[in-house]
Scaffold this motif. Structure first.
Motif, PDB file in Angstrom:
ATOM      1  N   VAL A   1      61.332  23.151   6.054  1.00  0.00           N
ATOM      2  CA  VAL A   1      62.269  22.266   5.701  1.00  0.00           C
ATOM      3  C   VAL A   1      62.011  20.936   6.272  1.00  0.00           C
ATOM      4  O   VAL A   1      61.724  19.844   5.563  1.00  0.00           O
ATOM      5  CB  VAL A   1      63.761  22.479   6.099  1.00  0.00           C
ATOM      6  N   ALA A   2      61.850  20.794   7.744  1.00  0.00           N
ATOM      7  CA  ALA A   2      61.375  19.617   8.242  1.00  0.00           C
ATOM      8  C   ALA A   2      60.115  19.083   7.714  1.00  0.00           C
ATOM      9  O   ALA A   2      60.192  17.737   7.374  1.00  0.00           O
ATOM     10  CB  ALA A   2      61.014  19.798   9.921  1.00  0.00           C
ATOM     11  N   GLN A   3      59.117  19.662   7.376  1.00  0.00           N
ATOM     12  CA  GLN A   3      57.744  19.077   6.760  1.00  0.00           C
ATOM     13  C   GLN A   3      58.251  18.705   5.089  1.00  0.00           C
ATOM     14  O   GLN A   3      57.722  17.640   4.907  1.00  0.00           O
ATOM     15  CB  GLN A   3      56.554  20.133   7.010  1.00  0.00           C
ATOM     16  N   PHE A   4      58.840  19.637   4.375  1.00  0.00           N
ATOM     17  CA  PHE A   4      59.096  19.420   3.062  1.00  0.00           C
ATOM     18  C   PHE A   4      60.052  18.268   2.803  1.00  0.00           C
ATOM     19  O   PHE A   4      59.685  17.342   1.879  1.00  0.00           O
ATOM     20  CB  PHE A   4      59.598  20.813   2.380  1.00  0.00           C
ATOM     21  N   ILE A   5      60.951  18.105   3.755  1.00  0.00           N
ATOM     22  CA  ILE A   5      61.988  17.038   3.400  1.00  0.00           C
ATOM     23  C   ILE A   5      61.438  15.682   3.837  1.00  0.00           C
ATOM     24  O   ILE A   5      61.943  14.670   3.285  1.00  0.00           O
ATOM     25  CB  ILE A   5      63.329  17.236   4.216  1.00  0.00           C
ATOM     26  N   GLY A   6      60.326  15.584   4.522  1.00  0.00           N
ATOM     27  CA  GLY A   6      59.582  14.387   4.810  1.00  0.00           C
ATOM     28  C   GLY A   6      60.221  13.457   5.939  1.00  0.00           C
ATOM     29  O   GLY A   6      61.624  13.826   6.270  1.00  0.00           O
ATOM     30  N   GLY A   7      59.469  12.821   6.403  1.00  0.00           N
ATOM     31  CA  GLY A   7      60.116  11.785   7.581  1.00  0.00           C
ATOM     32  C   GLY A   7      60.313  12.365   8.904  1.00  0.00           C
ATOM     33  O   GLY A   7      61.027  12.079   9.797  1.00  0.00           O
ATOM     34  N   HIS A   8      59.806  13.557   9.166  1.00  0.00           N
ATOM     35  CA  HIS A   8      59.903  14.281  10.584  1.00  0.00           C
ATOM     36  C   HIS A   8      58.549  14.730  11.135  1.00  0.00           C
ATOM     37  O   HIS A   8      57.486  14.927  10.260  1.00  0.00           O
ATOM     38  CB  HIS A   8      60.743  15.582  10.118  1.00  0.00           C
ATOM     39  N   ASN A   9      58.592  14.974  12.349  1.00  0.00           N
ATOM     40  CA  ASN A   9      57.459  15.427  12.953  1.00  0.00           C
ATOM     41  C   ASN A   9      58.080  17.079  13.572  1.00  0.00           C
ATOM     42  O   ASN A   9      59.240  17.032  13.702  1.00  0.00           O
ATOM     43  CB  ASN A   9      57.217  15.006  14.288  1.00  0.00           C
ATOM     44  N   VAL A  10      57.021  17.874  13.515  1.00  0.00           N
ATOM     45  CA  VAL A  10      57.324  19.407  14.239  1.00  0.00           C
ATOM     46  C   VAL A  10      56.481  19.488  15.639  1.00  0.00           C
ATOM     47  O   VAL A  10      55.415  18.905  15.461  1.00  0.00           O
ATOM     48  CB  VAL A  10      57.053  20.148  13.329  1.00  0.00           C
ATOM     49  N   LEU A  11      57.484  19.197  16.536  1.00  0.00           N
ATOM     50  CA  LEU A  11      56.720  19.102  17.813  1.00  0.00           C
ATOM     51  C   LEU A  11      57.007  20.619  18.510  1.00  0.00           C
ATOM     52  O   LEU A  11      58.117  21.151  18.488  1.00  0.00           O
ATOM     53  CB  LEU A  11      57.651  18.263  18.959  1.00  0.00           C
ATOM     54  N   THR A  12      55.698  20.930  19.318  1.00  0.00           N
ATOM     55  CA  THR A  12      55.833  22.328  20.053  1.00  0.00           C
ATOM     56  C   THR A  12      55.926  21.849  21.688  1.00  0.00           C
ATOM     57  O   THR A  12      54.936  21.079  21.815  1.00  0.00           O
ATOM     58  CB  THR A  12      54.568  23.064  19.865  1.00  0.00           C
ATOM     59  N   LEU A  13      57.009  22.093  22.112  1.00  0.00           N
ATOM     60  CA  LEU A  13      57.196  21.631  23.532  1.00  0.00           C
ATOM     61  C   LEU A  13      57.349  22.712  24.425  1.00  0.00           C
ATOM     62  O   LEU A  13      57.494  23.825  23.835  1.00  0.00           O
ATOM     63  CB  LEU A  13      58.341  20.718  23.682  1.00  0.00           C
ATOM     64  N   PRO A  14      57.169  22.662  25.705  1.00  0.00           N
ATOM     65  CA  PRO A  14      57.163  23.534  26.474  1.00  0.00           C
ATOM     66  C   PRO A  14      58.646  24.572  26.161  1.00  0.00           C
ATOM     67  O   PRO A  14      58.653  25.952  26.444  1.00  0.00           O
ATOM     68  CB  PRO A  14      57.276  23.337  28.078  1.00  0.00           C
ATOM     69  N   THR A  15      59.614  24.008  25.853  1.00  0.00           N
ATOM     70  CA  THR A  15      60.939  24.480  25.689  1.00  0.00           C
ATOM     71  C   THR A  15      61.137  25.103  24.187  1.00  0.00           C
ATOM     72  O   THR A  15      62.302  25.686  24.033  1.00  0.00           O
ATOM     73  CB  THR A  15      62.173  23.609  26.176  1.00  0.00           C
ATOM     74  N   GLY A  16      59.893  24.988  23.379  1.00  0.00           N
ATOM     75  CA  GLY A  16      60.081  25.520  21.995  1.00  0.00           C
ATOM     76  C   GLY A  16      59.639  24.606  21.179  1.00  0.00           C
ATOM     77  O   GLY A  16      59.046  23.722  21.287  1.00  0.00           O
ATOM     78  N   LYS A  17      60.194  24.825  19.948  1.00  0.00           N
ATOM     79  CA  LYS A  17      59.802  23.916  18.688  1.00  0.00           C
ATOM     80  C   LYS A  17      60.704  23.351  18.151  1.00  0.00           C
ATOM     81  O   LYS A  17      61.977  23.841  17.987  1.00  0.00           O
ATOM     82  CB  LYS A  17      59.254  24.984  17.623  1.00  0.00           C
ATOM     83  N   PHE A  18      60.501  21.916  17.925  1.00  0.00           N
ATOM     84  CA  PHE A  18      61.583  20.858  17.408  1.00  0.00           C
ATOM     85  C   PHE A  18      61.093  20.119  16.253  1.00  0.00           C
ATOM     86  O   PHE A  18      59.974  20.105  16.073  1.00  0.00           O
ATOM     87  CB  PHE A  18      61.947  19.928  18.682  1.00  0.00           C
ATOM     88  N   SER A  19      62.314  19.584  15.977  1.00  0.00           N
ATOM     89  CA  SER A  19      61.964  18.258  14.861  1.00  0.00           C
ATOM     90  C   SER A  19      62.592  17.297  15.412  1.00  0.00           C
ATOM     91  O   SER A  19      63.595  17.216  15.824  1.00  0.00           O
ATOM     92  CB  SER A  19      62.383  18.688  13.309  1.00  0.00           C
ATOM     93  N   ILE A  20      61.913  16.053  15.087  1.00  0.00           N
ATOM     94  CA  ILE A  20      62.407  14.586  15.150  1.00  0.00           C
ATOM     95  C   ILE A  20      61.879  13.741  14.289  1.00  0.00           C
ATOM     96  O   ILE A  20      60.744  13.873  13.683  1.00  0.00           O
ATOM     97  CB  ILE A  20      61.775  14.475  16.609  1.00  0.00           C
ATOM     98  N   ARG A  21      62.736  13.145  13.698  1.00  0.00           N
ATOM     99  CA  ARG A  21      62.634  12.047  12.591  1.00  0.00           C
ATOM    100  C   ARG A  21      61.479  11.140  13.380  1.00  0.00           C
ATOM    101  O   ARG A  21      61.411  10.723  14.452  1.00  0.00           O
ATOM    102  CB  ARG A  21      64.065  11.460  12.398  1.00  0.00           C
ATOM    103  N   THR A  22      60.728  10.769  12.369  1.00  0.00           N
ATOM    104  CA  THR A  22      59.544   9.694  12.675  1.00  0.00           C
ATOM    105  C   THR A  22      60.090   8.524  13.219  1.00  0.00           C
ATOM    106  O   THR A  22      59.134   7.827  14.019  1.00  0.00           O
ATOM    107  CB  THR A  22      58.730   9.461  11.509  1.00  0.00           C
ATOM    108  N   ASP A  23      61.359   8.135  12.692  1.00  0.00           N
ATOM    109  CA  ASP A  23      61.858   6.802  13.161  1.00  0.00           C
ATOM    110  C   ASP A  23      62.585   7.080  14.472  1.00  0.00           C
ATOM    111  O   ASP A  23      63.111   5.929  15.045  1.00  0.00           O
ATOM    112  CB  ASP A  23      62.864   6.195  12.085  1.00  0.00           C
TER     113      ASP A  23
END
Ligand code: ADP
Ligand code: MG
Length: 328
Positions: free
Chosen positions: A234-256
């Motif tokens: 959903v994060a990738q399809f809806i656009g305007g987001h990054n998917v980040l893999t961090l030590p505490t898990g996988k997260f989405s964050i808006r590009t802005d």
């Protein structure tokens, strides 16, 4: 035209075409009197879902309830739904008014009453002046309104629209989507609109139902789905987001919501890989040493206060509140 209970619910609805599972046991209760977009990539099962609701396709398993009754075995005309097709499917030899009146003719309504009802529908879609024309004497946008009037004359509780704007040029598409939204609010019935365009869904929908690979990935208000996607898809399809893999898990964050800092001053170190000027914003694509791609959308004036070029070492930072943990 509105009815109090138009409550549409899909209960474990499945569609199989031979070995292909096009829709896999989906459950959803549509909000009454609202504009819902079924959003997803080509082949994910949107049209199959819509056509099962309309009765143009049988349900392999599960049931479809409208206002409490199971409609999944009923003929299309008996369901309280109406469908507007992508290619409009107008009768070329019938005038606009007779196209709109067609379903009443099938029901045996006399010519005077059915033309009068069709006239009211044409008024609703702002086409009264063209009622005697033939379809090929109309523009694409006008043909679409005829198709709308023709669907609405059956007084459906739920109007089903399969990619209704895809045949229009971009300018007309934006104008027609505003008209569809306005019409839905005026009529107070439910619209279910299939689209593969995220912009279209965000602009129109009270509720977005995101489908992928025969299942519903996420459903919610346009703002909820955009602000807090729950899966990487959903994060990738809806656009305007990054998917980040961090030590505490996988997260989405808006590009802005990703800010640029000086090198070694951020939460992640990165190099600028590409810069794209977008008018109101500048899109900065950065690569981390671990090969994550992160996009930061920076307001134009802020970017040019401390400009960057490809190759620059930078830092990336964000407010923790803007990170959303993903479940898949
Ligand atoms: P969408 O509208 O999201 O593009 P569809 O519901 O049209 O998706 O298709 C979902 C899947 O079902 C696809 O794999 C498609 O090839 C398949 N499919 C759709 N209609 C038929 C059909 N009549 N016969 C066989 N397979 C079909
Ligand atoms: Mg489709």
């Amino acid at each position: 035209m509105s009815k109090p209970m138009q409550d549409l619910e899909l209960v474990s609805v499945t569609k199989r075409y031979g070995p292909t599972v096009a829709v896999d046991a989906i459950n959803h209760r549509f909000k009454p009197s609202s504009y819902t977009c079924l959003l997803g990539p080509s082949g994910c099962g949107k049209s199959s879902t819509l056509r099962m609701i309309a009765g143009h396709e049988t349900v392999s398993d599960g049931s479809i309830l409208l206002s409490g009754r199971d409609i999944s075995g009923l003929a299309p005309a008996k369901r309280g739904t109406a469908m507007m097709f992508q290619n409009y499917a107008l009768f070329p030899h019938l005038s606009v008014v007779d196209n709109v009146a067609f379903s009443l003719k099938m029901k045996g309504v006399d010519v005077k009453s059915r033309r009068q009802k069709a006239g009211e529908m044409l008024e609703l879609v702002d086409l009264s002046a063209l009622s005697d024309r033939l379809p090929d004497q109309l523009s694409g946008g006008q043909q679409q309104r005829v198709a709308l009037a023709r669907a609405l004359i059956t007084r459906p509780e739920v109007l089903l629209l399969d990619e209704p704007l895809s045949a229009l040029d971009p300018f007309l598409r934006i104008r027609m989507r505003a008209e569809l939204k306005k019409l839905q609010k005026e009529l107070g019935i439910s619209f279910i609109h299939v689209t593969h365009g995220q912009d279209e869904a965000l602009a129109l929908a009270d509720e977005i139902v995101v489908m992928n690979d025969a299942v519903i990935e996420q459903a919610g208000t346009a703002r909820d789905v955009f602000n807090a996607p729950t899966t990487s898809f959903v994060a990738q399809f809806i656009g305007g987001h990054n998917v980040l893999t961090l030590p505490t898990g996988k997260f989405s964050i808006r590009t802005d919501a990703v800010e640029l800092t000086a090198a070694a001053k951020g939460k992640l170190n990165a190099h600028v890989a590409a810069i794209e000027y977008q008018g109101t914003h500048v899109s900065v694509l950065a690569h981390t040493p671990e090969n994550q791609e992160v996009t930061s959308l920076v307001a134009e004036a802020d970017f040019f206060t401390t400009p960057h070029s490809p190759g620059d070492a930078i830092g990336l930072t964000w407010d923790e509140a803007n990170l959303h943990q993903l479940t898949a």
